[in-house]
Design an enzyme around this catalytic site. Structure first.
Site, PDB file in Angstrom:
ATOM      1  CG  ASP A 201      -1.803   1.240   1.257  1.00 21.85           C
ATOM      2  OD1 ASP A 201      -2.813   1.216   0.525  1.00 21.85           O
ATOM      3  OD2 ASP A 201      -1.499   2.214   1.970  1.00 21.85           O
TER       4      ASP A 201
ATOM      5  CE  LYS B 171      -3.720   4.778   0.530  1.00 25.43           C
ATOM      6  NZ  LYS B 171      -2.299   4.610   0.866  1.00 25.43           N
TER       7      LYS B 171
ATOM      8  CE1 TYR C  87       0.571   7.960   2.680  1.00 21.86           C
ATOM      9  CE2 TYR C  87       1.093   5.717   2.066  1.00 21.86           C
ATOM     10  CZ  TYR C  87       0.212   6.639   2.610  1.00 21.86           C
ATOM     11  OH  TYR C  87      -1.004   6.222   3.084  1.00 21.86           O
TER      12      TYR C  87
ATOM     13  CG  HIS D  89      -4.467   9.772   0.290  1.00 23.42           C
ATOM     14  ND1 HIS D  89      -3.114   9.672   0.098  1.00 23.42           N
ATOM     15  CD2 HIS D  89      -4.670   9.416   1.588  1.00 23.42           C
ATOM     16  CE1 HIS D  89      -2.532   9.270   1.221  1.00 23.42           C
ATOM     17  NE2 HIS D  89      -3.458   9.109   2.135  1.00 23.42           N
TER      18      HIS D  89
HETATM   19  N1  LIG Z   1      -5.453   6.148   3.511  1.00 27.54           N
HETATM   20  C1  LIG Z   1      -4.907   6.825   4.492  1.00 27.54           C
HETATM   21  O1  LIG Z   1      -5.175   8.030   4.696  1.00 27.54           O
HETATM   22  C2  LIG Z   1      -3.947   6.149   5.381  1.00 27.54           C
HETATM   23  C3  LIG Z   1      -3.372   4.970   4.987  1.00 27.54           C
HETATM   24  N2  LIG Z   1      -2.465   4.329   5.804  1.00 27.54           N
HETATM   25  C4  LIG Z   1      -1.854   3.082   5.290  1.00 27.54           C
HETATM   26  O2  LIG Z   1      -1.907   2.090   6.323  1.00 27.54           O
HETATM   27  C5  LIG Z   1      -0.592   1.684   6.685  1.00 27.54           C
HETATM   28  C6  LIG Z   1      -0.538   1.255   8.155  1.00 27.54           C
HETATM   29  O3  LIG Z   1      -0.869   2.323   9.023  1.00 27.54           O
HETATM   30  P1  LIG Z   1       0.202   3.179   9.855  1.00 27.54           P
HETATM   31  O4  LIG Z   1      -0.443   4.478  10.204  1.00 27.54           O
HETATM   32  O5  LIG Z   1       1.478   3.219   9.134  1.00 27.54           O
HETATM   33  O6  LIG Z   1       0.368   2.438  11.225  1.00 27.54           O
HETATM   34  P2  LIG Z   1       0.442   0.956  11.851  1.00 27.54           P
HETATM   35  O7  LIG Z   1      -0.734   0.839  12.744  1.00 27.54           O
HETATM   36  O8  LIG Z   1       0.690  -0.054  10.794  1.00 27.54           O
HETATM   37  O9  LIG Z   1       1.721   1.102  12.807  1.00 27.54           O
HETATM   38  C7  LIG Z   1       2.998   1.330  12.325  1.00 27.54           C
HETATM   39  C8  LIG Z   1       3.914   1.515  13.516  1.00 27.54           C
HETATM   40  O10 LIG Z   1       3.940   0.334  14.317  1.00 27.54           O
HETATM   41  C9  LIG Z   1       5.258  -0.200  14.362  1.00 27.54           C
HETATM   42  N3  LIG Z   1       5.134  -1.669  14.275  1.00 27.54           N
HETATM   43  C10 LIG Z   1       4.979  -2.431  13.153  1.00 27.54           C
HETATM   44  N4  LIG Z   1       4.849  -3.717  13.461  1.00 27.54           N
HETATM   45  C11 LIG Z   1       4.917  -3.803  14.809  1.00 27.54           C
HETATM   46  C12 LIG Z   1       4.861  -4.885  15.720  1.00 27.54           C
HETATM   47  N5  LIG Z   1       4.692  -6.143  15.290  1.00 27.54           N
HETATM   48  N6  LIG Z   1       4.965  -4.618  17.044  1.00 27.54           N
HETATM   49  C13 LIG Z   1       5.130  -3.338  17.474  1.00 27.54           C
HETATM   50  N7  LIG Z   1       5.184  -2.276  16.651  1.00 27.54           N
HETATM   51  C14 LIG Z   1       5.093  -2.495  15.330  1.00 27.54           C
HETATM   52  C15 LIG Z   1       6.006   0.420  13.201  1.00 27.54           C
HETATM   53  O11 LIG Z   1       7.388   0.561  13.498  1.00 27.54           O
HETATM   54  P3  LIG Z   1       8.602   0.207  12.487  1.00 27.54           P
HETATM   55  O12 LIG Z   1       8.215   0.582  11.099  1.00 27.54           O
HETATM   56  O13 LIG Z   1       9.704   1.042  13.032  1.00 27.54           O
HETATM   57  O14 LIG Z   1       8.842  -1.265  12.653  1.00 27.54           O
HETATM   58  C16 LIG Z   1       5.334   1.797  13.121  1.00 27.54           C
HETATM   59  O15 LIG Z   1       5.885   2.693  14.085  1.00 27.54           O
HETATM   60  C17 LIG Z   1       0.244   2.908   6.325  1.00 27.54           C
HETATM   61  O16 LIG Z   1       1.624   2.664   6.315  1.00 27.54           O
HETATM   62  C18 LIG Z   1      -0.364   3.288   4.988  1.00 27.54           C
HETATM   63  O17 LIG Z   1       0.097   2.431   3.978  1.00 27.54           O
HETATM   64  C19 LIG Z   1      -2.167   4.837   7.051  1.00 27.54           C
HETATM   65  C20 LIG Z   1      -2.685   6.014   7.483  1.00 27.54           C
HETATM   66  C21 LIG Z   1      -3.615   6.798   6.674  1.00 27.54           C
HETATM   67  O1  LIG Z   2      -2.091   8.063   4.339  1.00 23.56           O
HETATM   68  C1  LIG Z   2      -1.711   8.618   5.343  1.00 23.56           C
HETATM   69  C2  LIG Z   2      -2.244   9.897   5.773  1.00 23.56           C
HETATM   70  O2  LIG Z   2      -3.538  10.106   5.254  1.00 23.56           O
HETATM   71  C3  LIG Z   2      -1.329  10.979   5.284  1.00 23.56           C
HETATM   72  O3  LIG Z   2      -1.207  10.929   3.908  1.00 23.56           O
HETATM   73  C4  LIG Z   2      -1.789  12.350   5.695  1.00 23.56           C
HETATM   74  O4  LIG Z   2      -1.907  12.373   7.086  1.00 23.56           O
HETATM   75  C5  LIG Z   2      -0.840  13.412   5.243  1.00 23.56           C
HETATM   76  O5  LIG Z   2       0.424  13.196   5.775  1.00 23.56           O
HETATM   77  C6  LIG Z   2      -1.345  14.778   5.660  1.00 23.56           C
HETATM   78  O6  LIG Z   2      -0.659  15.433   6.462  1.00 23.56           O
HETATM   79  O7  LIG Z   2      -2.402  15.155   5.179  1.00 23.56           O
END
Ligand SMILES: NC(=O)C1=CN([C@@H]2O[C@H](COP(=O)(O)OP(=O)(O)OC[C@H]3O[C@@H](n4cnc5c(N)ncnc54)[C@H](OP(=O)(O)O)[C@@H]3O)[C@@H](O)[C@H]2O)C=CC1
Ligand SMILES: O=C[C@H](O)[C@@H](O)[C@@H](O)[C@H](O)C(=O)O
Length: 310
Positions: free
Chosen positions: A45, A79, A50, A110
């Site tokens: 994803d 997105k 990003y 997005h």
């Molecule tokens: N459409 C949208 O607006 C959005 C889409 N997304 C998508 O969803 C994905 C996932 O959401 P995201 O907000 O990144 O957060 P997550 O809930 O996936 O959490 C990520 C965090 O958790 C840590 N982590 C990963 N695995 C573990 C584990 N097994 N135990 C403990 N900690 C862990 C990572 O650290 P580290 O990397 O250091 O291991 C990072 O700090 C995003 O990366 C993106 O692709 C996210 C937010 C908004």
């Molecule tokens: O997908 C992840 C989140 O939506 C991210 O794209 C936004 O939070 C963006 O950084 C913003 O500041 O608007």
């Protein structure tokens, strides 16, 4: 468990688990993506916003070159960013160029708003007072009408939305010729968003759950009811948080740039009815107390219609 899939409303197959790449730093994301694919992940994803799709693309190419996996085995998501919501195909072309691909499997809106395409920054234009430069009289339905046109280009296999509340979906659906295949939303036991999940189920829109661990730092891995269930099954709390979505019939996205965690996050277990009851009671309690936790709410200054934020 990385081989579980669902079928979208247009017949396209989507994996149950994906690797997230938001905030995956340059210098780390290429190897994270390559490692994930080589260890069995099939969904990646990403998003133009990003700022790392070039490295994500390099990670994909590295994994393909290592053999055993073909492009058609992968499910690549991108997105369109909010400054491109009036220029959808141009936004897609930028992502495809960065990724080094000629199609993505799923392309999402997005966020349902328009930031000034002619503002002072490609992604985050601002007004003199520092707030985001938003075109407030723009109708998000117009963006969807452009998305629908992409299906004839061969550059996308499916189209969908992200961050759509029930209110926004109800504005969109009467005008949609193509029902979105997906709504990607923040989702966890701490933010169940049941009204959106239920509406999407009724309309045949698949949920992709983001921030399942509570986003940066994974704070939900400390939540007491989650820890308790993890102890019962002798698994990590992260496993319970990811498995919750598969039990709900959703795809879940977990972000990590750490190889061990990428491997660990592949583990999905079958939660029992009792486990889901405990997690749902936790959700209900937070909802009743007005304490649901939304970790991602960018400062757009727009009411997206989420009950916990309007
Ligand atoms: N459409 C949208 O607006 C959005 C889409 N997304 C998508 O969803 C994905 C996932 O959401 P995201 O907000 O990144 O957060 P997550 O809930 O996936 O959490 C990520 C965090 O958790 C840590 N982590 C990963 N695995 C573990 C584990 N097994 N135990 C403990 N900690 C862990 C990572 O650290 P580290 O990397 O250091 O291991 C990072 O700090 C995003 O990366 C993106 O692709 C996210 C937010 C908004
Ligand atoms: O997908 C992840 C989140 O939506 C991210 O794209 C936004 O939070 C963006 O950084 C913003 O500041 O608007």
């Amino acid at each position: 468990m990385t081989d579980k899939t669902y079928t979208l409303n247009n017949g396209v197959s989507i994996p149950a688990l994906g690797l997230g790449t938001w905030q995956s730093a340059p210098g780390k994301v290429k190897s994270a993506v390559s490692h994930a694919i080589r260890s069995g992940y099939r969904l990646i994803d990403g998003a133009y916003c990003y700022g790392n799709e070039d490295e994500v693309g390099q990670g994909i190419q590295e994994a393909l070159a290592s053999g055993g996996v073909k492009r058609e085995d992968l499910f690549v998501v991108s997105k369109v960013w909010t400054t491109y919501n009036t220029r959808i195909e141009a936004g897609l072309d930028k992502s495809l160029k960065d990724l080094g691909l000629d199609y993505v499997d799923l392309f999402l809106v997005h966020w349902p708003l328009l930031m000034n395409p002619e503002g002072n920054h490609d992604k985050f234009p601002t007004l003199p007072d520092g707030s985001r430069d938003i075109i407030r009289d723009y109708n998000h339905v117009d963006t969807w009408k452009q998305m629908e046109k992409l299906l004839g280009t061969g550059k996308v296999k499916a189209i969908g939305v992200s961050n759509y509340s029930k209110r926004y979906l109800e504005q969109l659906l009467p005008h949609a010729t193509v029902v979105p295949a997906v709504n990607q939303i923040e989702n966890s036991p701490a933010l169940p968003q049941q009204e959106i999940v239920d509406l999407c189920k009724e309309k045949g829109i698949h949920i992709m759950a983001y921030s399942p661990l509570g986003s940066t730092g994974g704070p939900l891995t400390q939540a007491e009811p989650v820890v308790k269930i993890a102890e019962k099954h002798s698994v990590k709390a992260s496993t319970v948080l990811l498995s919750y979505h598969v039990a709900r019939g959703s795809t879940v996205l977990a972000k990590s740039v750490t190889s061990e965690r990428i491997d660990e996050n592949k583990k999905i277990i079958a939660l029992s009815e009792e486990d889901m009851k405990a997690l749902n009671e936790y959700s209900d309690k937070l909802t009743a107390e007005g304490k649901v936790q939304r970790f991602v709410y960018p400062p757009f200054g727009v009411d997206f219609g989420f009950p916990d934020k309007s």
